[in-house]
Design a protein around this motif. Structure first.
Motif, short mmCIF file in Angstrom:
data_model
loop_
_atom_site.label_atom_id
_atom_site.label_comp_id
_atom_site.label_asym_id
_atom_site.label_seq_id
_atom_site.Cartn_x
_atom_site.Cartn_y
_atom_site.Cartn_z
N LEU A 196 0.84 -1.20 0.00
CA LEU A 196 0.00 0.00 0.00
C LEU A 196 0.87 1.25 0.00
CD1 LEU A 196 -2.64 -1.11 2.62
CD2 LEU A 196 -2.95 -1.01 0.16
N CYS A 198 -9.03 5.06 2.33
CA CYS A 198 -7.59 5.31 2.14
C CYS A 198 -6.72 4.23 2.79
CB CYS A 198 -7.21 6.68 2.67
SG CYS A 198 -7.31 6.84 4.47
N GLY A 199 -7.29 3.28 3.50
CA GLY A 199 -6.51 2.18 4.05
C GLY A 199 -6.20 2.29 5.52
N PRO A 202 -3.09 9.68 -1.46
CA PRO A 202 -1.84 9.32 -2.15
C PRO A 202 -1.46 10.36 -3.19
CG PRO A 202 -3.66 7.92 -2.89
CD PRO A 202 -4.18 8.71 -1.73
N GLN A 251 2.41 7.71 -5.86
CA GLN A 251 1.84 6.61 -5.08
C GLN A 251 0.64 6.00 -5.79
OE1 GLN A 251 1.19 8.85 -1.54
NE2 GLN A 251 3.25 8.49 -0.71
N ARG A 252 -0.17 6.84 -6.44
CA ARG A 252 -1.30 6.28 -7.22
C ARG A 252 -0.79 5.40 -8.35
NH1 ARG A 252 -3.16 11.65 -6.66
NH2 ARG A 252 -2.74 12.12 -8.85
N ARG A 292 1.99 3.65 -8.37
CA ARG A 292 2.44 2.39 -7.78
C ARG A 292 1.26 1.52 -7.37
NH1 ARG A 292 6.14 4.62 -3.24
NH2 ARG A 292 6.11 2.44 -2.57
N MET A 293 0.20 2.12 -6.85
CA MET A 293 -1.00 1.35 -6.52
C MET A 293 -1.61 0.73 -7.77
SD MET A 293 -2.94 3.74 -3.72
CE MET A 293 -2.24 4.08 -2.11
N ALA A 296 0.32 -2.26 -8.86
CA ALA A 296 0.02 -3.44 -8.05
C ALA A 296 -1.34 -4.02 -8.38
CB ALA A 296 0.10 -3.08 -6.57
N LEU A 297 -2.32 -3.15 -8.60
CA LEU A 297 -3.69 -3.62 -8.88
C LEU A 297 -3.81 -4.27 -10.25
CD1 LEU A 297 -5.70 -0.59 -7.41
CD2 LEU A 297 -5.54 -2.88 -6.44
N LEU A 346 -7.18 4.30 -2.36
CA LEU A 346 -7.01 2.92 -2.82
C LEU A 346 -8.32 2.30 -3.26
CD1 LEU A 346 -5.18 0.45 -3.16
CD2 LEU A 346 -5.66 -0.13 -0.79
#
Length: 747
Positions: free
Chosen positions: A230, A273-274, A392, A396-397, A399-400, A403-404, A427
């Motif tokens: 995350l 947001c986690g 984020p 960071q978005r 990188r998210m 991953a997604l 997220l």
């Protein structure tokens, strides 16, 4: 002679030397190196918010012995801003056994693992670091061929076909040993989702490098997620882990130093947001179980049943210690006003106080509305510490999204561009975005069977972005139209001012920082009604570069004492969370009139003071711009119009003949016109017409054609003449004269 100290706490200072940049090299004063027993090119262990490593070299003469000179990449790996303290000590010199990296798909396909190892040869690496492919040009491990650096450069340039590889950053997805180590020709190096120098698959090796499993969750509870999955939660996770680790495992040390464990924390941040995932993953990292309590569900029960269920959860947490009692949506149990929930709020306060006294249970409460939580929860001995999880950033978005979509077939999708068009997305929003794009790709593939292999395209993400809206912007967000500033006819001066004051700071923040320019805090658009002030803001929203929160002037004013000021604070809090954001205050003369002249008991005076505090108070408005609109600028409080607040005043005057012609053409873009319709001639006859009047003229002409025949194919000049007789100009000469005089006084 006393033995040299194991390490020093030094102040990190950015060192912009091009030769060192992104090569994993830091510099120390010769005096400091001597005290630490270091020689040039020894490995260093550096600890800020996280641990990383670097090679050390001698700093230029005259360098302060208390500073650590490092580049921006090392600062990022440390998780420290410039000026932060860094624990610096000599690292144990050991080779890297296994190193797996992740990076852009085009690079992982083009660069074989052997070339990757040559580029990283001699660098100090740690899991979670970002590294560049720039070879370090100073010293190689013993037994290495000096020609390896030149070979790496040559092959990288040949494989990528350009110098783009010089700017790419890779993430160390896995490394062994876990402490900083040096890449050698004996290291197994490769891509996490590809091949390695050992011939094995990186994904298989990465599984063996995974950290030991966390303690099992309580029965019926999901397994925790690691914070590494995350992006954007690293800083908050570091703080929370330090507090919980000390509270659970360092109680004796704290007592020895005259302190006591502190295990009460409030975690704030927008929904999705986690926050809960953050708490669960950190609890797993410190070896604690998690007991969850849903605030919204308990608030829906009768107070007796809710209090009993809360007590049962607390008893279970005490029996399982060390344990974290996670109370989600705590504002539902202990609201600020306390209306209707006083018995449950008291039960929650008593439970938190009792659990924190045991020193075996931590209480962590989450909320998406920190302003709505009872201040009693923040009393000493309760939730004394607070963590805010921000939205984020663009990086960071990205990188998210990587991953997604790791297992999703993508076709010509630029995830960085998608991230740039998703400001304010958390997220959960990005999960919805990827799901919506995949659904659209599936519909397209079913409609066209037998074509290419199924894949999600850039067009699917474009369509999904038009549907999925950020959670942080729910309520008060301006609907994003299919419109940009380029679509706005004429208004050249107003568009230029908005571009410089709003678009540039949000698009080029690094340029503003480099030149030392303070971005404008706000812009005031003023002019007669119907001349396009709100239209300009809608065009800004359509650019997709920022979230836009729209507030009518009278919406924040209430008769309840303190509620208007609270509304202002909440508005700007949401804007900070949704940054980059634009706060649009329409009819600002009703919200922020000149102080001292109101008859409303001082409500507007307090609102003006609250807005002034937000604009230039202690808390920064970074990446937030205020755009206000009014047709009565003389009624706006003068304190708002000074530099540092609403810096730019932009007069949006009535359109001239050429501008009216452009507006008529834009309004008639979807209206079929007969060849005998001369819009330029019509515009010349419409003196005193505003932009809204021009749009109304086109609409009235189309209605005239419909009255004549519902099957009318086009709008003729006769229909335009009929409309011209019905539509009158709305601009009043006296109002225009007053606005022109105000504009002249501000030039």
């Amino acid at each position: 002679m006393p033995a040299p100290p194991e390490g020093f706490r030094l102040r990190a200072v950015e060192w912009p030397a091009p030769l060192d940049a992104r090569r994993g090299v830091v510099r120390l004063a010769a005096e400091t190196m001597g005290l630490l027993g270091l020689r040039p090119w020894d490995p260093l262990r550096l600890e800020g918010r996280r641990v990383t490593g670097a090679l050390v070299a001698t700093a230029p003469p005259g360098t302060d012995s208390r500073v650590l000179l490092c580049d921006e990449l090392t600062l990022r790996n440390l998780g420290r801003p410039e000026g932060g303290d860094v624990e610096t000590r000599r690292a144990v010199e050991r080779p890297t056994a296994t190193l797996l990296l992740s990076g852009p798909a085009e690079l992982t396909r083009a660069v074989p693992p052997e070339v990757l190892r040559l580029a990283l040869l001699g660098k100090v690496v740690t899991r979670g670091d970002e590294v560049s492919l720039l070879p370090q040009d100073f010293v190689l491990p013993e037994g290495s061929d000096p020609a390896a650096r030149d070979e790496a450069r040559r092959r990288l340039a040949a494989l990528t076909g350009a110098d783009d590889w010089r700017t790419v950053l890779l993430l160390v997805a896995g490394a062994r040993p876990e402490d900083p180590s040096i890449v050698t020709m004996g290291s197994v190096v490769g891509w996490a989702d590809g091949a390695t120098t050992s011939g094995e698959a990186g994904s298989t090796i990465l599984t063996s490098l995974a950290p030991p499993p966390a303690p099992p969750a309580a029965p019926g509870e999901p397994a925790p997620t690691t914070t590494a999955a995350l992006p954007g939660l690293e800083d908050a996770a570091t703080d929370l882990r330090e507090w919980l680790d000390l509270g659970f495992h360092g109680r004796a040390l704290l007592r020895q130093l005259g302190a006591r464990p502190h295990l009460g924390v409030l975690v704030g941040g927008p929904a999705g947001c986690g926050k809960s995932t953050l708490v669960e993953s950190v609890a797993a990292a410190v070896g604690a179980r998690v007991r969850r309590v849903g605030g919204l569900r308990l608030a829906s029960l009768d107070p007796t049943s809710a209090a009993r269920e809360l007590a049962e959860a607390a008893d279970a947490a005490t029996a399982e210690g060390p344990c974290v009692l996670l109370v989600r949506d705590v504002e539902a149990l202990a609201p600020r006003d306390g209306a209707g929930q006083a018995p449950l709020a008291e039960a929650l306060l008593d439970t938190v106080r009792r659990l924190l006294a045991t020193e075996r249970v931590a209480v962590v409460c989450t909320t998406a509305d920190p302003e709505g939580v009872s201040p009693r929860l923040r009393d000493p001995g309760l939730l004394e510490r607070e963590i805010v999880v921000p939205l984020p950033t663009r990086e960071q978005r990205r990188r998210m999204l990587e991953a997604l979509t790791h297992a999703t077939p993508l076709h010509e999708v630029d995830l960085d561009a998608v991230a740039a068009r998703a400001p304010g997305f958390v997220l959960s929003d990005l999960v919805s975005l990827c799901r919506e794009a995949a659904v659209r790709a599936a519909h397209r593939h079913r409609a066209e069977p037998g074509g290419d292999a199924p894949a999600v395209t850039a067009a699917d993400f474009d369509d999904a972005l038009g549907v999925v809206r950020p959670t942080a912007m729910q309520g008060g967000a301006l609907e994003v139209p299919d419109l940009t500033l380029d679509d706005v006819g004429d208004m050249a001066e107003a568009k230029e001012a908005l571009t410089e004051a709003v678009v540039w700071p949000l698009t080029y923040p690094d340029t503003f920082d480099r030149l030392g320019v303070q971005a404008p805090r706000g812009v005031l658009l003023y002019g007669p009604p119907g001349c396009g002030k709100t239209y300009l803001v809608r065009a800004l929203a359509g650019s997709g570069r920022a979230n836009v929160l729209s507030v009518k002037g009278a919406e924040l004013l209430t008769k309840w004492v303190g509620e208007s000021e609270r509304g202002v604070r909440e508005l700007f809090r949401r804007a900070r969370h949704a940054a980059p954001a634009i706060v649009f205050l329409d009819e600002v003369d009703a919200l922020l009139p000149t102080r001292g002249g109101s008859t409303d008991g001082g409500v507007t005076d307090r609102v003006v003071a609250a807005v002034l505090t937000e604009l230039d108070g202690v808390e920064s408005l970074r990446d937030v711009c205020v755009v206000a609109a009014t047709n009565r600028p003389d009624m706006v409080d003068p304190a708002l119009l000074r530099p540092g607040r609403l810096d730019r005043l932009v007069y949006v005057g009535p359109p001239d003949a050429a501008a009216r012609a452009e507006i008529l053409r834009a309004a008639a873009r979807r209206t079929p016109l007969a060849p005998d319709v001369d819009l330029a001639a019509v515009a010349a006859e419409c003196e005193g017409f505003s932009a809204a009047d021009c749009a109304g003229l086109v609409r009235e002409a189309a209605l005239a054609a419909m009255r004549e025949s519902m099957q009318a194919p086009v709008v003729t000049s006769g229909h335009v003449r009929t409309a011209r007789a019905a539509v009158r100009p709305s601009l009043h000469p006296a109002q225009l004269a007053a606005l022109e005089e105000f504009a002249a006084s501000r030039r």
